[in-house]
Design a protein around this motif. Sequence first.
Motif, PDB file in Angstrom:
ATOM      1  N   ARG A 156       0.811  -1.222   0.000  1.00 34.37           N
ATOM      2  CA  ARG A 156       0.000   0.000   0.000  1.00 34.37           C
ATOM      3  C   ARG A 156       0.847   1.277   0.000  1.00 34.37           C
ATOM      4  N   ASP A 157       1.922   1.310   0.771  1.00 38.06           N
ATOM      5  CA  ASP A 157       2.712   2.537   0.859  1.00 38.06           C
ATOM      6  C   ASP A 157       3.339   2.908  -0.482  1.00 38.06           C
ATOM      7  N   ARG A 158       3.543   1.921  -1.351  1.00 36.79           N
ATOM      8  CA  ARG A 158       4.139   2.187  -2.661  1.00 36.79           C
ATOM      9  C   ARG A 158       3.102   2.346  -3.764  1.00 36.79           C
ATOM     10  N   ALA A 175      -2.983   6.259   7.064  1.00 38.48           N
ATOM     11  CA  ALA A 175      -2.476   5.441   5.957  1.00 38.48           C
ATOM     12  C   ALA A 175      -2.139   6.312   4.750  1.00 38.48           C
ATOM     13  N   ARG A 204       1.061   8.245   5.580  1.00 41.07           N
ATOM     14  CA  ARG A 204       2.236   7.382   5.554  1.00 41.07           C
ATOM     15  C   ARG A 204       2.615   7.006   4.128  1.00 41.07           C
ATOM     16  N   ALA A 205       1.617   6.717   3.296  1.00 43.43           N
ATOM     17  CA  ALA A 205       1.895   6.358   1.907  1.00 43.43           C
ATOM     18  C   ALA A 205       2.486   7.543   1.148  1.00 43.43           C
ATOM     19  N   THR A 206       1.965   8.725   1.413  1.00 44.37           N
ATOM     20  CA  THR A 206       2.466   9.916   0.731  1.00 44.37           C
ATOM     21  C   THR A 206       3.916  10.179   1.095  1.00 44.37           C
ATOM     22  N   ALA A 213       6.043   7.833   2.151  1.00 43.26           N
ATOM     23  CA  ALA A 213       6.863   6.617   2.089  1.00 43.26           C
ATOM     24  C   ALA A 213       7.986   6.736   1.071  1.00 43.26           C
ATOM     25  N   VAL A 215       9.931   0.226   1.729  1.00 45.59           N
ATOM     26  CA  VAL A 215       9.220  -0.756   2.537  1.00 45.59           C
ATOM     27  C   VAL A 215      10.250  -1.733   3.083  1.00 45.59           C
TER      28      VAL A 215
END
Length: 390
Positions: free
Chosen positions: A199-201, A349, A352-354, A356, A359
């Motif tokens: 998800r983070d990517r 979320a 954090r994804a923005t 990241a 991983v």
Amino acid sequence: MSEDGFAKPAPPKPLWLLAELTYACPLQCPYCSNPADFDHYRDHLTTEEWERVLVQARTLGAAQLGFSGGEPLIRRDLETLVARARALGYYTNLITSGWALDEARLGALKEAGLDHIQLSFQGPQQQLNDRMAGAAVFEQKLAVARLVKRFGYPMVLNFVLYRENIDRVAEFLDLAVELGADYVELANTQYYGWALLNRDRLLPTRQQLERAELVANEYRRRLAGRMKVYYVVPDYYEDRPKACSNGWGNFFLLVAPDGTALPCHAARVIPGLVFPNVRQANLSWIWKESPAFNRFRGFDWMREPCRSCPERFKDFGGCRCQAYLLAGDAADTDPVCSLAPRHGLVLEAIRRATAATGVEAAVSDTGLIFRNVHNSRRLTAPLERSPLGR
């Protein structure tokens, strides 16, 4: 009986049956919706067992049938199952990457009575498509698209959108025009299975999504009457949750490769629910009587604020799997909803994804965990069985 003392109405018919014929796949897409621990499920149903499933589901009222996977073309009995489905009166849809689909195989499927083919792409050009697929398949996909058109099928293309390709929606749609597509689904990644691990990517920014939707709307206007363009928005940026599978046990029935019957793609992740297997139980009992299919059916299970929300008749309380994966409790309000007590988990979320940059896992140089047997065995089962976001 419902809590008000009245008898519960009979469940609606499962109009849509998804037959996941196999988890085997030559592609390694890091957004795949298959369970991250797919390698644990190797005892696939036989041809005869699948035929029994088709008969039982049709008797229940199923009318549309999707053959999916993994890659369903890996099954050498696919034509046999298509022919059986046609004889039973199903409308059949093959959901495929196009792997190894040549003129002879397509002709055999046409003769067996296949109604519809949905072909997926990972990118609008070769380099990105093949990198995300983990295999050199772009040219094969183009060849299959042209074959599908030549055999008289409606051209249905599925473009899965994620952070790296969402700014190229115009290129996707130009490719669709070039191939003569009749229907295009721009499907933003939904965060289950492998997509949740990545998800983070994969999660785009809000600005990317807004730009992509503007482009999709412009092409929709320009191509009106020639090509239908559907834009599937991602939950994380919506104020209200999606009506997941049109309600738990309400419309959609999935049978996994090992025979497990599920009310949605990701339901295996929910602890405490024992999903029946078609090898041990008839689909009629599974659909109508099994505790797992009745657990979140209807509205009596809901807590506040869902229980008194007028939108519960539209969204059915959102996604139970998402509630578990984000909040740790499948009976919670789907955190995607802005009214949810734990909506902050979704906002975190996104944040954090923005932010990241990587991983921590056994990954390729892209920072993505690719869907393959090695990663399924080594990493993903413990990650998927623990809620993320807490």
